[in-house]
Design a protein around this motif. Structure first.
Motif, short mmCIF file in Angstrom:
data_model
loop_
_atom_site.label_atom_id
_atom_site.label_comp_id
_atom_site.label_asym_id
_atom_site.label_seq_id
_atom_site.Cartn_x
_atom_site.Cartn_y
_atom_site.Cartn_z
N LEU A 208 1.03 -1.35 0.25
CA LEU A 208 0.29 0.01 0.07
C LEU A 208 0.94 1.43 0.14
CD1 LEU A 208 -2.71 -0.98 2.31
CD2 LEU A 208 -3.21 -0.97 -0.08
N LEU A 209 2.12 0.84 0.75
CA LEU A 209 3.00 2.20 1.00
C LEU A 209 3.25 2.61 -0.93
CD1 LEU A 209 4.49 4.36 2.43
CD2 LEU A 209 6.61 3.15 2.62
N ASN B 221 -6.83 17.80 -2.42
CA ASN B 221 -8.06 17.14 -1.09
C ASN B 221 -6.89 15.64 -1.25
OD1 ASN B 221 -9.00 18.60 -0.51
ND2 ASN B 221 -11.33 18.30 -1.08
N GLU B 222 -6.94 14.68 -2.74
CA GLU B 222 -6.02 13.37 -2.65
C GLU B 222 -4.58 13.51 -2.79
OE1 GLU B 222 -5.12 10.12 -5.95
OE2 GLU B 222 -6.17 12.48 -7.34
N TYR B 223 -3.72 15.01 -2.56
CA TYR B 223 -2.54 14.77 -2.55
C TYR B 223 -2.77 15.15 -0.97
CZ TYR B 223 2.41 15.91 -2.46
OH TYR B 223 3.32 16.58 -2.01
N LEU B 224 -3.86 16.05 -0.32
CA LEU B 224 -2.93 15.86 1.48
C LEU B 224 -3.05 14.71 1.37
CD1 LEU B 224 -4.99 19.49 1.94
CD2 LEU B 224 -2.38 18.48 2.05
N SER B 225 -4.34 13.80 1.37
CA SER B 225 -5.07 12.69 1.42
C SER B 225 -4.06 11.54 1.37
CB SER B 225 -6.06 11.71 1.12
OG SER B 225 -6.62 10.57 1.57
N ILE C 35 0.55 8.40 3.52
CA ILE C 35 2.21 7.52 3.05
C ILE C 35 2.53 7.94 4.48
CG2 ILE C 35 4.32 7.89 2.73
CD1 ILE C 35 2.89 8.87 -0.02
N GLU C 36 2.95 8.77 5.70
CA GLU C 36 3.14 9.00 7.43
C GLU C 36 2.62 7.52 7.95
OE1 GLU C 36 3.26 12.22 10.66
OE2 GLU C 36 2.10 12.78 8.66
N TYR C 37 1.23 7.77 7.92
CA TYR C 37 0.67 5.76 9.04
C TYR C 37 1.21 5.54 8.18
CZ TYR C 37 -2.63 3.13 10.26
OH TYR C 37 -3.26 1.86 10.67
N LEU C 38 0.85 4.49 6.73
CA LEU C 38 1.94 3.20 6.64
C LEU C 38 3.41 3.72 7.31
CD1 LEU C 38 0.64 3.39 2.52
CD2 LEU C 38 -0.33 2.27 5.51
#
Length: 686
Positions: free
Chosen positions: A239-240, A312-316, A321-324
């Motif tokens: 996913l990352l 919005n997609e870019y921020l998401s 990425i940070e969470y993964l």
């Protein structure tokens, strides 16, 4: 001749061919979200090994996994508290926890699974055994066939109907019983001899990194968590990578929107797509992927709404990425993901336990538990044949009746002993050689009134020259009880009952009998009671058993009564109720005398008159302590049996002759008397 063309061999599919050529990889373990091996169970046989893993409750397994995640050092006891045991889809009952504990701590164990059963009352007061759940992997049709076979072969008595009332709501097998049937006895028999109760062997064998291994419950849970960590880690990396690639493209699209006019001009001026892509990469420092995404972009992306959606997609994507990366950077976060996913599964798919687990361990049912407790009349002939009949077979009559045939005897044989005992009692059989044999009442064949019975020698191993002289009915061998024996010559002996608790098949030595003497009677005492010896001439002596010391089984005994020439002891009575002493003579006469008329003296005395014997009455054959509610069963040498109330016999003084109790034919005589204690109020007239 026309030849058949050669058969062509089908070509393998390209995918299969690729696998065979090792160009593709085949999955060995699927990325399971929950431990299917424990939740759904598994069963299989391989060369030299087998596995049999029962299904478990989803909630319990997930709770145990969370325990291990939160505290890897959690105790086995705590794990076993959470995972109670298997939870079969068919329900049922697991008897005992010892087998479960062994299985979960060692990987191997055996449990007993039984059906869920209850009793119902049907029409006419008939009892029903209703089966609503059956053991795991037991076929319902086969179970019904097993029960029907037991009924057909007459191995179980009391079942009158068997039907299957199962429907979409569940299993329901109904067993209709006869009105007089003992439901617990029948149920115990079915549990022992049918699939109503089965043993389930648990073997926790699984492949661990390609190697078969016996695992404990903790190890199985730990192996699943290791597997799950790998799955979540690989999924996160995938996913990352996907998110980073998409973020890279979105970055290019955002930059392109800021220079859209110049980009459109470059595209319009380019002779082909490849030259346009090259010019974009040179002018704006786009990567190949970004340049291609810009060329593929639709005009609709130029609207303000689409622009905002792209932002919005870019921020998401940045947050994702940070969470993964946080998952991959911390094992604690990774385990937290596994924990949350397990809780979601528990909330969505978890259900209540179906299989009940009992604390009490299952045990092998003894033959006594398959026998209904019932009073039996046991009859023994002179030649050593024995049989039992339900007490209710002998209908009650008035004093002086002739009786009914109670046993059919051959020439040179006659009925000699009769007594009443429960089917669950033990019989201590004493012979003329002073030996004792062990027999259970329910092991004696039940015959009709005209049946002779079966030879005792075939039941207890009596030697050919041995004769049965006394039979003592005992319910248990608890300490504090004693056996007193009496011989024809008046010798008495006292022993602890516990000495007779484990006789051998070939019998044990109970007492030493002197030459010319024979065993007459045996009685059970509490250690501080009175003993009355009654002789054939009608004499009786009463003394305290405390005058007789406790002896070993090989001792001969001490003198209990001094006999007149030609006299002998015929019965021993140990008074219990302070009632009356009943004496019965061989010609069918008898009487009751209050026990208080028999004074207590020292053992060895000559005694007092208990009943006056004459040529008309004959000699005394038996004596019993009786109460008004008791009954008597008299048996004659020809096999006639009569059952009468004790209250129909008058109470008389010691020196009287008595009244007629039984009418006898020519040459017939009374040989024994059995006492039925306080049963007259329980049984109706027949």
């Amino acid at each position: 001749m026309i030849r058949r063309p050669p058969r062509s061999t089908p070509k393998p599919s390209s995918a299969a061919s690729d696998v065979y050529k090792r160009q593709l990889k085949e999955p060995v373990v699927l990325p399971s979200t929950l431990p299917n091996l424990l939740v759904n169970g598994a069963s299989g046989i391989a060369v030299g090994m087998a596995t049999n893993i029962p299904p478990h409750n989803l909630r319990e397994i997930i709770d145990a996994l969370i325990l291990l995640i939160d505290d890897p050092g959690v105790s086995d006891q705590e794990l076993l508290r959470v995972v109670q045991g298997p939870d079969f889809p068919t329900g049922g009952i697991i008897a005992g926890k010892e087998g479960l504990r062994s299985a979960y701590l060692t990987g191997r164990g055996k449990i007993v699974v039984r059906s869920r059963v209850h009793f119902e009352e049907g029409k006419g007061g008939r009892q029903r055994i209703v089966i609503t759940e059956i053991p795991y992997q037991v076929n319902k049709a086969n179970l019904i066939a097993e029960i029907a076979k037991c009924v057909r072969e007459k191995r179980v008595d009391g079942i009158v109907d068997l039907r299957d009332e199962s429907d979409r709501d569940g299993v329901r097998i109904v067993i209709e019983l006869r009105r007089d049937a003992h439901r617990e006895i029948i149920l115990n028999f079915l549990l022992k001899h049918t699939s109503l109760q089965i043993g389930f062997g648990i073997i926790l064998i699984a492949l661990v990194r390609g190697e078969p291994k016996v695992l404990t419950l903790r190890e199985m849970l730990q192996e699943f968590l290791k597997h799950r960590e790998k799955v979540v880690e690989r999924r996160t990396r995938f996913l990352l990578d996907k998110a980073e690639k998409r973020a890279h493209i979105v970055e290019g699209l955002r930059k392109a929107l800021d220079h859209i006019d110049e980009i459109v001009a470059i595209i319009k001026s380019s002779k082909d797509v490849q030259s346009a892509k090259t010019m974009l990469m040179e002018r704006f420092d786009f990567s190949d992927v970004q340049a291609q995404a810009i060329l593929d972009m639709k005009l609709a992306k130029l609207t303000s709404l689409e622009r905002q959606a792209l932002e919005n997609e870019y921020l998401s994507l940045i947050k994702q990425i940070e969470y993964l990366k946080s998952i991959l950077g911390s094992r604690a976060v990774l385990l937290g993901v596994i924990r949350d996913e397990l809780l979601e599964l528990k909330d969505e798919y978890g259900d209540e336990r179906r299989t009940k687990i009992l604390e009490e361990e299952a045990r092998e049912l003894s033959p006594e538990e398959l026998v209904a407790e019932e009073d039996m009349v046991v009859t023994v002939t002179h030649r050593g044949y024995v049989k039992r009949l339900p007490l209710t077979v002998y209908r009650r009559q008035g004093r002086g009746g002739k009786g009914v045939i109670g046993i059919s005897v051959r020439e040179e044989d006659f009925a000699e002993k009769i007594f009443v005992a429960s089917t669950k009692s033990y019989l201590l059989v004493f012979t003329n050689k002073g030996k004792c044999y062990w027999l259970k009442v329910h092991e004696i064949p039940e015959g009709g009134r005209l049946a002779r019975g079966r030879a005792i020698a075939n039941l207890v191993g009596v030697e050919p020259e041995e004769k049965v002289r006394a039979i003592l009915s005992v319910r248990d061998f608890s300490p504090g009880k004693y056996i007193i024996t009496a011989t024809a010559l008046g010798i008495v002996k006292k022993m602890e009952l516990s000495q007779f608790s484990h006789p051998r098949r070939g019998g044990i030595r109970a007492l030493v009998i002197r030459e010319g003497d024979t065993l007459v009677d045996v009685a059970l005492t509490e250690g501080n009671e009175d003993v009355i010896l009654i002789t054939a001439s009608g004499k009786a002596v009463r003394f305290s058993e405390m005058d007789v010391r406790v002896m070993g089984r090989t001792a001969a005994g001490v003198r209990g009564i001094t006999l007149a020439p030609g006299d002998n002891v015929v019965e021993m009575v140990v008074p219990k109720k302070h009632g009356s002493l009943l004496c019965v003579t061989e010609n069918g006469y008898g009487k009751r005398t209050p026990l208080k008329e028999f004074p207590r003296i020292r053992r060895g005395g000559k005694g007092v008159i208990a009943i006056r014997t004459t040529e008309r009455s004959g000699r005394v054959v038996s004596a019993k302590e009786t109460g008004d509610n008791d009954e008597l069963i008299l048996v004659s040498s020809s096999g006639q049996v009569i059952r009468i109330r004790v209250q129909d016999i008058r109470v008389m003084r010691r020196s009287t002759q008595g009244v007629k109790l039984m009418n006898l034919g020519r040459g017939d005589r009374v040989v024994d008397v059995a006492l039925v204690v306080q049963n007259s109020q329980k049984e109706g007239e027949q």
